[in-house]
Scaffold this motif. Structure first.
Motif, PDB file in Angstrom:
ATOM      1  N   HIS A   1     -11.523  -0.904  -2.150  1.00 40.77           N
ATOM      2  CA  HIS A   1      -9.880  -0.871  -1.623  1.00 40.77           C
ATOM      3  C   HIS A   1      -9.285   0.679  -0.912  1.00 40.77           C
ATOM      4  O   HIS A   1      -9.636   1.038  -2.445  1.00 40.77           O
TER       5      HIS A   1
ATOM      6  N   CYS B   1       2.225   1.993  -5.267  1.00 44.04           N
ATOM      7  CA  CYS B   1       1.489   0.680  -4.226  1.00 44.04           C
ATOM      8  C   CYS B   1       1.470  -0.631  -5.597  1.00 44.04           C
ATOM      9  O   CYS B   1       1.650  -0.193  -6.833  1.00 44.04           O
TER      10      CYS B   1
ATOM     11  N   SER C   1      -7.257   4.109   0.868  1.00 43.60           N
ATOM     12  CA  SER C   1      -5.725   3.852   1.617  1.00 43.60           C
ATOM     13  C   SER C   1      -5.542   5.053   1.434  1.00 43.60           C
ATOM     14  O   SER C   1      -5.384   6.158   0.368  1.00 43.60           O
TER      15      SER C   1
ATOM     16  N   ASP D   1       1.097  -1.237  -0.525  1.00 46.74           N
ATOM     17  CA  ASP D   1      -0.039   0.468  -0.186  1.00 46.74           C
ATOM     18  C   ASP D   1       0.616   1.203  -0.018  1.00 46.74           C
ATOM     19  O   ASP D   1       2.140   1.209   0.009  1.00 46.74           O
TER      20      ASP D   1
END
Length: 266
Positions: A243, A186, A245, A170
């Motif tokens: 997802h 990432c 992040s 990540d």
């Protein structure tokens, strides 16, 4: 989202509406496999909040299910107005009458990637064919077609159970000196072709420009910020399917700089 990872996308039996402060998820012709926990996640620059609920689908008796299925298939009108709009295509009608080996090509041509909806449509067609031909003596060609369809259903079930993305590495916080370039990177494997990866600064979506260079090599994805200034500091975000992040960029400034270096003297 269904469960922890599966992001729900509109198409087939699923429609999603968002008007003002109201959001609506509709699932038509629900089946047993639609049972589970559903989450609605809202995100802005201050953070995120979510609300969840469970849905349980009870199965009808076998005879009732087959009878209802035959009625539903016969009465289902073709909604195929424009192949470019997935939500307007009735997958059952689109595939009916074609060889199972051609299903993948037909769906790809119409831009349909909702594996759960495809799986349900293929199962409908399989049951419909069984009702028409019966279990007794079938021709070899029909048996081969049945095997192809069974193999396709197995592949689709594998895709439905697969997580939308696999995160191997990540993004992390970056600290850079003013006027230099910073790179967020990432490693994310995208398992569904309809999922895209997007970069944000706060709530602003980023695109390739003189300031930002967005690229990818295989499963590695990069965001390069050129000629960093203090105003470029802040939270950067990568969004890929379910997802999300965040990472912080800090730009440091030299407080004292030499405009002329000293020299040795004799």
């Amino acid at each position: 989202m269904k469960g922890k990872w599966r992001q729900i996308t509109p198409g087939g039996r699923i429609s999603i509406e968002h008007k003002g402060q109201d959001a609506k998820l509709q699932i038509r012709e629900v089946t047993k496999s639609d049972s589970g926990h559903y989450r609605c996640v809202a995100t802005n620059k201050h953070g995120e909040i979510e609300s969840g609920a469970d849905m349980e689908v009870t199965k009808k008796e076998d005879m009732g299910e087959v009878g209802d299925l035959r009625t539903r298939l016969k009465k289902t009108p073709s909604k195929q107005k424009s192949p470019k709009k997935e939500e307007e295509v009735n997958i059952v009608e689109l595939l009916r009458g074609h060889d199972p080996k051609d299903y993948e090509r037909i769906l790809r041509e119409h831009g349909i990637h909702d594996y759960r909806a495809i799986l349900q449509a293929v199962e409908f067609l399989k049951k419909e064919k069984e009702m028409e031909t019966g279990r007794a003596e079938v021709e070899r060609g029909a048996r081969v077609e049945e095997e192809d369809m069974a193999r396709l259903i197995e592949q689709l079930e594998g895709r439905v159970s697969m997580e939308p993305v696999s995160v191997m590495e990540d993004i992390t916080d970056q600290t850079i000196t003013e006027n230099q370039s910073a790179t967020f990177e990432c490693q994310i494997k995208i398992n569904y072709p309809e999922i895209t990866l997007t970069w944000y600064k706060g709530t602003q979506k980023l695109d390739n420009s003189e300031k930002y260079d967005i690229s990818s090599v295989g499963d590695r994805h990069y965001l390069k910020i050129k000629n960093c200034q203090v105003k470029d500091q802040g939270n950067y975000r990568v969004v890929c399917g379910p997802h999300i992040s965040n990472a912080k960029l800090t730009v440091t400034v030299d407080q004292i700089q030499f405009t002329k270096s000293i020299r040795s003297i004799e």
